[in-house]
Design a protein around this motif. Sequence first.
Motif, PDB file in Angstrom:
ATOM      1  N   GLU A 552      13.079 -37.951 -26.895  1.00  0.00           N
ATOM      2  CA  GLU A 552      14.363 -37.350 -26.544  1.00  0.00           C
ATOM      3  C   GLU A 552      14.823 -37.714 -25.141  1.00  0.00           C
ATOM      4  N   CYS A 553      13.952 -38.304 -24.328  1.00  0.00           N
ATOM      5  CA  CYS A 553      14.295 -38.646 -22.946  1.00  0.00           C
ATOM      6  C   CYS A 553      14.629 -40.130 -22.832  1.00  0.00           C
ATOM      7  N   ASN A 554      15.770 -40.361 -22.231  1.00  0.00           N
ATOM      8  CA  ASN A 554      16.198 -41.738 -21.967  1.00  0.00           C
ATOM      9  C   ASN A 554      15.847 -42.077 -20.524  1.00  0.00           C
ATOM     10  N   GLY A 577      16.418 -39.300 -17.647  1.00  0.00           N
ATOM     11  CA  GLY A 577      17.821 -39.335 -17.251  1.00  0.00           C
ATOM     12  C   GLY A 577      18.098 -38.904 -15.834  1.00  0.00           C
ATOM     13  N   THR A 578      17.071 -38.527 -15.042  1.00  0.00           N
ATOM     14  CA  THR A 578      17.252 -38.077 -13.665  1.00  0.00           C
ATOM     15  C   THR A 578      16.332 -38.868 -12.754  1.00  0.00           C
ATOM     16  N   ASP A 588      21.270 -38.886  -5.621  1.00  0.00           N
ATOM     17  CA  ASP A 588      21.260 -38.984  -7.079  1.00  0.00           C
ATOM     18  C   ASP A 588      20.644 -40.289  -7.554  1.00  0.00           C
ATOM     19  N   ALA A 589      20.790 -41.341  -6.773  1.00  0.00           N
ATOM     20  CA  ALA A 589      20.210 -42.647  -7.129  1.00  0.00           C
ATOM     21  C   ALA A 589      19.171 -43.068  -6.117  1.00  0.00           C
ATOM     22  N   CYS A 590      18.614 -42.092  -5.340  1.00  0.00           N
ATOM     23  CA  CYS A 590      17.636 -42.387  -4.286  1.00  0.00           C
ATOM     24  C   CYS A 590      18.204 -43.387  -3.289  1.00  0.00           C
TER      25      CYS A 590
END
Length: 837
Positions: A552-554, A577-578, A588-590
Motif C-alpha cells: 500500500e506504500c508508494n 510517500g513521505t 518536504d524534500a530534504c
Amino acid sequence: MYTEVLKVGIFLFVLCFCCGLNPTVDLTASASQCSGSRCGECLITEGCAWCKDRNFTGTRCDNAARMNSSGCLSIVHRKEHEIIYIQDKDFSDGGPGQDSIQIKPQHVKIKLVPNKLLSVFKVHYKIARNFPLDVYFLIDPSFTMRELQSSLKNLSKSIAKEIENLTTDFQFGLGTAMDKVILPFTRTSPRYLDDPCSGAGLGTNDTCEPAYSFRHRQTLTPNITAFENALDDIRTTANLDKPEGLFDGLMQAMVCGRKIGWRNKARRMLLYATDINFHQAGDGRLAGILEPNDGECHLSAKGYYTKAEIQDYPSVGHIIQKAKENNINIIFVIGGNSSQLTNQQVRNLYYDKLAQLLPGGTPGASQLSTDARNILNIVSGNYKRLRETVKLVVNEDIEELDVKMYTNCRTGGRSADRTNICSKLTIEKWADFTPVIQSNFTACPENRNLTFTIFPEGLEERVQVDVEHVCDCDCQLEPEAEPNSAECSFNGTFECGICKCNPGWIGDRCECDNRGTVEEACGTDNGICSSAGQCTCRKCECFKGYSGDKCECNDENCRTYDKLLCGGLSRGRCVCGTCVCNENYTGDACECLKSEDPCKSNNETICSGNGACECGRCVCNVGFRGRLCNLCTHCPGVCIDNKDCAECVAFNQGLYNSSVCKQRCKNVETAPYLQPATAEDQNAPVTIKSCIIEDSFGCFIYFNVHDSDESRKIVVKETKWCPAGPPNLLLVGLSIAGAILLIGVILLIIWKLLTTLYDNVEFSKFEKELLNPTWEKSENPIYKECVTKIDNPMCDSGFNPDEHDDKILIQEMEVDTTLSEKQCHAYEKTVDTEDEK
C-alpha cells in the motif's frame, strides 16, 4: 533384421545427405540462448543441455561444456528423431483382383524433435503396369467439329488398343457442351430453340439438336461399344455468339464424380475438344446473370446442366482450383473448321497458357488434324507423358513445419536436387524423394500432433504423415519422474532434478500453499496487493518502489530536490510517500540544510548583513546579490568607484599613477568593443552593468562591470569619445562672405560668356549680309535722294498721249511726249527737292 538394415541405411544416408544437400540451417546455439524452467523447454533449442542432479546449484539449462565445468554429473541431451512405418506395402502393377500401388510408404509416424533437421525419411514412386485410367471426352458439338465425332467413333477401338499397351484397366466417358440457352449467347425464339441451325445453310437435311449448355452422355465405362453408341447419338447444335460455354461443361464433368464415374484410385484425364475460345466469369452479366458459379454438381437425371441460365460461367482460377481438388488432368485439343479464327490463333490466344497452369504440367494445347485422325496419338501421347512424370506435393501449407522436397532422379543417385518433379520414368526406373522436415519453435506448441499428406499431383494415392512433436525429456515421464515426491513436500512431482508442483502449491519445494482465492489473502480496495505487487504464497511481493504488507506504500511518490527523490540518499529517503530526512537536513524534500555555516562570511556575518539564511542559502535583500549578498550591482557609485581604475589602465590618466594602478586595478582589462558576457555555470550567474563616465578632458569613457558571486571584472573600451568645442563666429562669417563673393564672380563670368557669344553670332550674321549681292540694289529707307523716279503705269497699258486732249496735263508735267516707246517706261520727273520741301 529389417530394423538393423534401416539403421545402417539411415546412417549412410545422413552422411551422404549432409554432403550433397548441404542445407543452410543454423543448428547451433550459444549459452545465452539456452533457457527454460523445465527440461523439455530447455532442449527445444539446438545445442542446449539440462542438468538433472538433485542438489545442483548452477544453471540447469546450458550447453554441455559449461555443464561439465560446473560439476554436473547427469546431463540430459536432445533426443533423435524416430520414424515408425505404420503401412509400407510394396509396389504392385495391379490387374484383375489386385490394387495398383505406385507410392510407398503409405503411412508413417514421425516423432519429431523441434528445431532439428529430419532428412532420413524417403518416399518412393514407381509406375504400375496396370494403373487404372479414366478418360472423359468433352466435345464441342458444333458443325465445325463434326470430323472429331466421326474420327472418335472410327478410332475408338484403336485408341483402346493403344492404351492397352500402357494399362489394361481403362474406361471411356463422353459429354458435349455448347452454351447457355439465353440471349445474347443463344437464339431463344421458338424456331431456333427447336433447331438452332435453322437457316444456317449447313448443307444437311437433318435438323440440329435443340440448344443446351452441357449434357453428360456416357458414364465412364470399359465397354467400347457403349462409348461408340454414345458418339452416334451426338447431333450438331449451335449458339449465337462466337465464344462457347464449354467451361460450364468442364466444371460439371470435374465435380460430378459419381455421375461421371470417376474412380477413387485412377488417373483421371479429361479431353476438352473445341475450335473456338471460351466464355468465363463475368460474361454472364450480358444476359443479366449475376449469381457466381458455386462449383457444385447440378446435373439432371438425363445428364443436363440445370443451372446454366441461373449461374455465371466459372472463372479460370475456379477451373484450376477444381482440377487440383479432384485430381483431373485436362488436355486441350484444338481443331475443326471454324471460320472465325485459325486453330493456331485459338491455341496461342486462349489455351496454351491456361494448359500450363493446370495440374499435370501440360506444355500447351494439342493441335487436331483436319480429319481429326491424330486424336489417337493425342490421347496415348498425353497419357504416356502424364504417366512418365511425377510431381510430389504436400496437401496444404503447414505453418508449424518447413517441408522441402529433394530427389536424385536427375543425377542417377550421385547427388540430390531440391525439386519435387521427376520425369522420364519407366516401369523399371522409379524415383526416390526425400522430404526434409523441420519445425522452428521457440516453445513447444500446444497441439503437438498434426497430420499432412504427400501425393503425386493428379493421382489419389497418398502418403499420410503423422507428426508428433517430442518436447519432453525421459526424466519428465514415469518411471523416472516421481509423483508426490518427498523432495517436493509431497505436493509435486520430482522430475529432472526439480519440482513440478501440483495445482495450488508453489515454491522450489512446493512448500507454499497457494490454494484459496487470491482476494482473501492479498485483496485490497485498490486491487490485489494494491495493484502494486503479486500475491505469492498468500503474501504480497511488492514491485520495485512499493512496500507494506499489501504494497500500500508508494516509495517513489515523494517530492524531489535537485532532480533526486528526497534530495538523494545523502539527504533522506522516501518512506510510504513521505521524505524521512537525515540528521542535517529538513524540509518536504530534504532540501534545507539545518546549519548556517554556508551563509557566513569571513567576519562571521550572516549573508554580509544584507539578507537572511534560509535552508543553508542566503536570501538577499533588494539591491544585493551574490552567494553571501556581498554584491550590490545596481547600487549608486559602482561606476564612480571604478572610474579611476578604468582611466589609469586604459588611457594612463586620472588620479592613480602607474604603481598605484597596478596595485589596485588588477581586475581591469581593455577590449576594442564591449559585449555582454554569459556565465558557463548556471549556479553562478554573471550580472553586467554598463558605465559611461566623463573624464577631466571632457571625453566620455565606456566600461562594463561584470559581477558574479565570486569576483568582479571591469572591461574598458580602448577608445573614448570626445565631443567637439564651441563654433568660431569670425570664421563662420568669413566663410559665408567668401561663399557669396564666389557665387557673384561665377555669375558675372557666366553673363560675360553669354553676351560675348551673342555678339559673335550677330557679327557673323552681319558679315554674311555684306557678302550678299542684293544688298547694293536695295534702298535705304532713311535716305531720300533729290531726284525721284516714277514709273509711268500708262506705258504698260498702251497709252498714247497723241490720242488724248489732255495736253495741258502733260505740259504741266514737263514731260517730253516725244519719248520713244522703250523710254516710256523709264521716264522721270525731276523735282527739286528744296521746292518739294
